[in-house]
Design an enzyme around this catalytic site. Sequence first.
Site, PDB file in Angstrom:
ATOM      1  CG  ASN A  69      43.877  11.891   2.096  1.00 54.05           C
ATOM      2  OD1 ASN A  69      44.566  10.881   2.279  1.00 54.05           O
ATOM      3  ND2 ASN A  69      42.579  11.832   1.811  1.00 54.05           N
ATOM      4  CD  GLU A 102      35.485  12.759   4.193  1.00 53.55           C
ATOM      5  OE1 GLU A 102      35.273  13.600   5.090  1.00 53.55           O
ATOM      6  OE2 GLU A 102      36.510  12.752   3.496  1.00 53.55           O
ATOM      7  CE1 TYR A 139      37.761  15.459  -2.152  1.00 51.24           C
ATOM      8  CE2 TYR A 139      35.732  16.680  -1.796  1.00 51.24           C
ATOM      9  CZ  TYR A 139      36.962  16.239  -1.348  1.00 51.24           C
ATOM     10  OH  TYR A 139      37.380  16.578  -0.085  1.00 51.24           O
ATOM     11  NE  ARG A 185      42.635  19.587   2.306  1.00 54.73           N
ATOM     12  CZ  ARG A 185      41.787  18.572   2.263  1.00 54.73           C
ATOM     13  NH1 ARG A 185      40.755  18.539   3.079  1.00 54.73           N
ATOM     14  NH2 ARG A 185      41.977  17.585   1.428  1.00 54.73           N
ATOM     15  CG  HIS A 226      43.547 -10.692  24.122  1.00 50.96           C
ATOM     16  ND1 HIS A 226      43.952 -11.878  24.673  1.00 50.96           N
ATOM     17  CD2 HIS A 226      42.222 -10.591  24.354  1.00 50.96           C
ATOM     18  CE1 HIS A 226      42.898 -12.474  25.209  1.00 50.96           C
ATOM     19  NE2 HIS A 226      41.841 -11.712  25.023  1.00 50.96           N
TER      20      HIS A 226
END
Length: 378
Positions: free
Chosen positions: A213, A340, A318, A196, A155
Amino acid sequence: MLEEGNEKNLFKDKLKAIREGEHENRKKRESEFHFFHQQWVILWQPVVVENIKKDREVHFYVRASNINSIKAQLRQLTIEHKVLMGDVQGIIEKQTVNDTVNARGSSSYYENYHSMKEIYRWMEEVVKIHSDLLQKIYIGSSYEKRPLYVLKAIHVRERDQTMTTLLEHFDFYIMPVINVDGYEYTWSHPYNRLWRKSRSSHSNSKCIGTDMNRNFDAHWCGPGASHSECQETYCGPYPESEPEVKAVARFIRDHKDTIKAYITMHSYSQMVLFPYSYTTNKSKDHEELESLAQKAAKAIKRTTRKIYRPGAGAQTIYLAPGGSDDWAYDLGIKYSFTFELRDTGTYGFLLPSREIKPTCLEALSAVKEIAQHVLQNL
Ligand code: ARG
Ligand code: ZN
């Protein structure tokens, strides 16, 4: 369809890489280069063949010398097609030249892509300059022993009223890069800018890397992931086998009682996704998450006019098990999302740097929308 840069450029790059490169690595890099370019088509969207669906666009990348024969085959099959990018290598080169030209913290610094080394220096500098607002938390190290950091924003009085309110009630934990090894690799190996996976090596396979992922403990390696080391969606030998995944999972587990929302940012396709991705079944909070994702998409539209599609992961993009959003959700963090980001295929993974800033602004407006909803429902 994407067409690769001309042979001359590739050859020039290859020579450059070899000249600069460590000579002992030369053979390995050459063989990686050949492995990569022997493939006829490299899928961009969806990431694996099994996820290709009727009436959905498919984006892929081909070697320039194969373009005519691939076009002929597509015509023969009466598949509508067009070339999206004529010179992928040229785009990559343009995006990787401006690493340190702008002063860190200057606004133009945030309008260019930066290497991992540069991002490490940036993190050090911002926490030093804004020590009242930011802390850097070490949460573990990568397969190649690079440190993994989370920035904690606390903060402070802000000019922006919404931001002030949100920061009064919440701390934000931000991890700029999880795949530190993979990202570094995309800069140090010019023909691998689109890497990737992680850079780990398992079971003496000739192929490197696990899809992070697909490596979380959420219906790990079910349909939508692969047990083969050479696939882009390789789930790893067991859940959390990747030190980066383990570090993030541990950090979230350790803070699970105070974490109210989890958002992970990916590219590309312009979507606001929520659980589940490992099944097409609805989660028990489906209606609330759906309406919140719709609100987030509307906030984006107000900000930049861009259209993001809201929806449950498996239905919208997907089937993909082992994702961090599903894992966080099943751990009890109800507000769990995957964004995305841009675009929808014009540049795909090679979004031009002029689009970085508007993409950040729209993503921020969606984050604020979610945070405000969480605040109202505490
Ligand atoms: N681009 C993302 C990926 O393939 C999509 C993930 C959707 N799945 C999910 N669990 N959110 O990793
Ligand atoms: Zn992704």
